[in-house]
Design an enzyme around this catalytic site. Structure first.
Site, PDB file in Angstrom:
ATOM      1  N   ARG A  47       0.830  -1.214   0.000  1.00  0.00           N
ATOM      2  CA  ARG A  47       0.000   0.000   0.000  1.00  0.00           C
ATOM      3  C   ARG A  47       0.864   1.264   0.000  1.00  0.00           C
ATOM      4  NH1 ARG A  47      -1.956  -1.057   6.112  1.00  0.00           N
ATOM      5  NH2 ARG A  47       0.167  -1.344   6.767  1.00  0.00           N
ATOM      6  N   ILE A  90      -5.936  -1.518  -0.994  1.00  0.00           N
ATOM      7  CA  ILE A  90      -6.970  -2.545  -1.238  1.00  0.00           C
ATOM      8  C   ILE A  90      -8.382  -2.052  -0.935  1.00  0.00           C
ATOM      9  CG2 ILE A  90      -5.513  -4.613  -0.993  1.00  0.00           C
ATOM     10  CD1 ILE A  90      -7.154  -4.577   1.855  1.00  0.00           C
ATOM     11  N   LYS A 144      -1.110 -18.900   7.053  1.00  0.00           N
ATOM     12  CA  LYS A 144      -1.697 -19.020   8.386  1.00  0.00           C
ATOM     13  C   LYS A 144      -1.381 -17.771   9.185  1.00  0.00           C
ATOM     14  CE  LYS A 144       0.918 -19.078  11.284  1.00  0.00           C
ATOM     15  NZ  LYS A 144       1.990 -18.187  11.805  1.00  0.00           N
ATOM     16  N   GLU A 212      11.737 -19.423  20.425  1.00  0.00           N
ATOM     17  CA  GLU A 212      12.492 -18.495  19.578  1.00  0.00           C
ATOM     18  C   GLU A 212      13.172 -17.466  20.455  1.00  0.00           C
ATOM     19  OE1 GLU A 212      10.399 -17.357  15.706  1.00  0.00           O
ATOM     20  OE2 GLU A 212       8.778 -17.843  17.076  1.00  0.00           O
ATOM     21  N   ASP A 231      -0.715 -17.635  16.617  1.00  0.00           N
ATOM     22  CA  ASP A 231       0.428 -17.534  15.702  1.00  0.00           C
ATOM     23  C   ASP A 231       1.177 -18.873  15.570  1.00  0.00           C
ATOM     24  OD1 ASP A 231       2.164 -15.938  14.043  1.00  0.00           O
ATOM     25  OD2 ASP A 231       3.668 -16.042  15.627  1.00  0.00           O
ATOM     26  N   HIS A 236       1.382 -24.488  13.479  1.00  0.00           N
ATOM     27  CA  HIS A 236       2.617 -25.277  13.493  1.00  0.00           C
ATOM     28  C   HIS A 236       2.609 -26.365  14.582  1.00  0.00           C
ATOM     29  CE1 HIS A 236       3.784 -22.114  10.920  1.00  0.00           C
ATOM     30  NE2 HIS A 236       4.271 -21.288  11.813  1.00  0.00           N
ATOM     31  N   LYS A 336       8.234 -16.310  22.315  1.00  0.00           N
ATOM     32  CA  LYS A 336       9.221 -15.380  21.750  1.00  0.00           C
ATOM     33  C   LYS A 336      10.165 -14.932  22.854  1.00  0.00           C
ATOM     34  CE  LYS A 336       6.760 -14.751  17.856  1.00  0.00           C
ATOM     35  NZ  LYS A 336       6.619 -16.111  17.340  1.00  0.00           N
ATOM     36  N   LYS A 341      16.619 -20.426  20.278  1.00  0.00           N
ATOM     37  CA  LYS A 341      15.751 -21.023  19.249  1.00  0.00           C
ATOM     38  C   LYS A 341      15.882 -22.537  19.371  1.00  0.00           C
ATOM     39  CE  LYS A 341      13.859 -21.277  14.941  1.00  0.00           C
ATOM     40  NZ  LYS A 341      12.516 -20.872  14.660  1.00  0.00           N
TER      41      LYS A 341
HETATM   42  C1  BG6 Z   1       5.648 -17.974  11.716  1.00  0.00           C
HETATM   43  C2  BG6 Z   1       5.195 -17.107  12.856  1.00  0.00           C
HETATM   44  O1  BG6 Z   1       4.587 -18.690  11.199  1.00  0.00           O
HETATM   45  O2  BG6 Z   1       6.653 -18.859  12.183  1.00  0.00           O
HETATM   46  C3  BG6 Z   1       6.365 -16.358  13.459  1.00  0.00           C
HETATM   47  O3  BG6 Z   1       4.233 -16.178  12.397  1.00  0.00           O
HETATM   48  C4  BG6 Z   1       7.475 -17.301  13.832  1.00  0.00           C
HETATM   49  O4  BG6 Z   1       5.959 -15.620  14.599  1.00  0.00           O
HETATM   50  C5  BG6 Z   1       7.819 -18.230  12.681  1.00  0.00           C
HETATM   51  O5  BG6 Z   1       8.612 -16.505  14.159  1.00  0.00           O
HETATM   52  C6  BG6 Z   1       8.776 -19.317  13.118  1.00  0.00           C
HETATM   53  O6  BG6 Z   1       9.151 -20.070  12.007  1.00  0.00           O
HETATM   54  P1  BG6 Z   1      10.530 -20.836  11.950  1.00  0.00           P
HETATM   55  O7  BG6 Z   1      10.534 -21.509  10.638  1.00  0.00           O
HETATM   56  O8  BG6 Z   1      11.602 -19.805  12.085  1.00  0.00           O
HETATM   57  O9  BG6 Z   1      10.523 -21.781  13.120  1.00  0.00           O
END
Ligand code: BG6
Length: 487
Positions: A47, A90, A144, A212, A231, A236, A336, A341
């Site tokens: 945008r 949009i 997603k 993470e 999220d 996932h 987070k 990680k």
């Molecule tokens: C995304 C989330 O789907 O996956 C993020 O929106 C997250 O918040 C990310 O950081 C993590 O993905 P990966 O592949 O780095 O584990």
């Protein structure tokens, strides 16, 4: 060259976090590996009114930041020739006409990629349809989380189907494109010892961690309206749980695998306002130290509202009420700004020594098998061996059971998840994409949790960045006399 069809790609949200972090680096890699058809154009839509030079700078800088390798000038030169930029508001349907000149004469299949919040999907469908870019073959790719609840998901699904054919709808959960997740399926079903011992006779409990160390980066608005449950858990985490727990399908095809996954999703024991305190821990990060850097609290991130109660961490104790898994607790957590990680499944086995040694060697620490899901699939067993030694030192033995060669993996740079997913879309293959029913059952389990949290806001606790989450997450598992695996 792998792909022969004539494709063009339109990316909505082309300057957003997802596009910069994942999509453009993946497309660049496909360019480098010569997987893109020579005629493909990549039309970025945003945008904000950038000049083409400004736009190319944004893409170049994001490649620099997220590629994990140096940009090759020859690859960038050919890649940037494909990049086109268009500003579209949009909310102004007439703006979509700006796409027409690019597609008027060209007879190509269009892949519309929506790397934007699902709140605005419908407007984009309408806009594309107003300029007839939702043709018989046009593909629509949605990220997603789709919706914020079962009811909003259903509205989006109704609308998507109004404009696009079912076979052209690709629902992305990028974890399904990860090689390690594909290998987990292989390992589970083609390795007999695996399935044989994964049941309540042998397993004490299972832990799954998707942690993470990064915060919410520049996505405060998106994240604050979403939260960690939607999220990461709704998609996932539930994908990993259902793949890990599902039974072997009769036939190894998409429909059968999906049906088995749905059986798991349907069997998740409901968590609602009555029992949320026993099963859920929620947290939000305060400031802290990550890799020797002081990082800000969530509420002090750019554009943040100070009074936000959005969760950036969630831990849940859950049960899968199937014959095989009944009463085996699964402890899952994701957040987070955690210590590091890490993406792993840890299976804790019941003590077998009391069977083997007639109760003589009973101890409290359980043997475990750890499945690392990132960056490569690694499986370790960790056994306490004290009892078999005659001295008093307790030692843990870490045995690698299965694993990919990390060096080889990095050297070959096998396909990353988004590269694989792009190729699958271009090849018209749905195998790695999520089916509507899976999303429905995921929402059915998530909705009551979200509702319960709304009614019990005091559940939220704060945790320092760089730790493993709030105290309530430790208590959740401690009250069952267990401990998180933080190795
Ligand atoms: C995304 C989330 O789907 O996956 C993020 O929106 C997250 O918040 C990310 O950081 C993590 O993905 P990966 O592949 O780095 O584990």
């Amino acid at each position: 060259m792998l792909l022969k069809k004539n494709y063009d790609l339109i990316i909505f949200g082309a300057t957003g976090d997802l596009a910069q972090r994942k999509l453009f680096p993946a497309l660049y890699q496909l360019e480098k590996k010569k997987y893109l058809v020579s005629s493909i154009r990549i039309v970025g839509v945003s945008r904000t009114d950038y000049t083409i030079k400004e736009y190319l700078d944004i893409i170049y800088n994001s490649l620099k930041k997220f590629l994990n390798e140096n940009i090759q000038s020859s690859v960038w030169k050919s890649f940037k020739k494909r990049l086109i930029f268009i500003t579209i508001d949009i909310n102004q349907i007439q703006d979509f006409a700006k796409l027409i000149p690019y597609f008027k004469k060209k007879n190509s299949t269009i892949i519309n990629y929506l790397a934007v919040s699902s709140d605005i999907f419908e407007k984009i469908f309408e806009g594309l349809s107003s300029v007839k870019l939702n043709t018989l073959n046009s593909k629509i790719v949605v990220e997603k989380p789709i919706g914020k609840s079962l009811s909003t998901f259903s509205i989006i699904e109704k609308s998507i189907k109004k404009y696009f054919f079912k076979k052209n709808i690709f629902r992305i959960d990028h974890y399904l494109g990860k090689k390690t997740i594909l290998n987990l399926i292989r390992l589970k079903f083609f390795n007999p010892i695996f399935n044989k011992y994964l049941n309540k006779r042998y397993i004490d409990h299972v832990q799954i961690t998707l942690s993470e160390s990064i915060g919410i980066e520049n996505r405060w608005n998106y994240f604050n309206n979403t939260g960690q449950i939607i999220d990461m858990v709704q998609n996932h985490m539930l994908q990993i749980i259902s793949i890990f727990a599902m039974k072997k399908p009769k036939l190894f095809n998409r429909k059968n695998i999906c049906n088995e996954k749905i059986k798991i999703l349907k069997s998740l024991r409901i968590i609602n306002q009555k029992n949320i305190h026993d099963y859920v821990s929620l947290g939000q990060y305060s400031s802290g130290n990550i890799n020797n850097h002081i990082v800000k609290a969530y509420i002090n991130e750019k554009t943040a509202q100070k009074n936000s109660s959005t969760e950036t961490f969630v831990a849940i104790k859950l049960y899968i009420d199937t014959k095989k898994w009944k009463n085996i607790p699964f402890y899952i957590r994701t957040g987070k700004r955690l210590f590091k990680k890490s993406s792993k499944i840890v299976i804790f086995f019941k003590n077998q020594q009391n069977i083997l040694f007639k109760n003589k060697y009973i101890h409290t620490t359980l043997n475990r098998m750890k499945i690392d899901l990132q960056p490569i699939l690694d499986i370790f067993s960790k056994n306490k061996t004290k009892e078999l030694q005659l001295n008093s030192n307790t030692t843990y033995k870490k045995n690698k059971l299965f694993g990919e060669d990390k060096q080889l993996f990095l050297k070959n740079h096998s396909l990353e998840e988004y590269e694989r997913l792009f190729i699958e879309i271009m090849q018209d293959r749905q195998f790695l994409f999520v089916q509507q029913k899976e999303v429905i059952y995921a929402w059915k389990w998530i909705d009551p949790i979200i509702q319960a949290y709304k009614n019990c806001p005091t559940l939220l606790q704060y945790y320092n960045s760089g730790t493993w989450g709030p105290q309530s997450a430790f208590n959740l598992i401690k009250k069952d006399k267990k401990k998180w695996d933080n190795t």
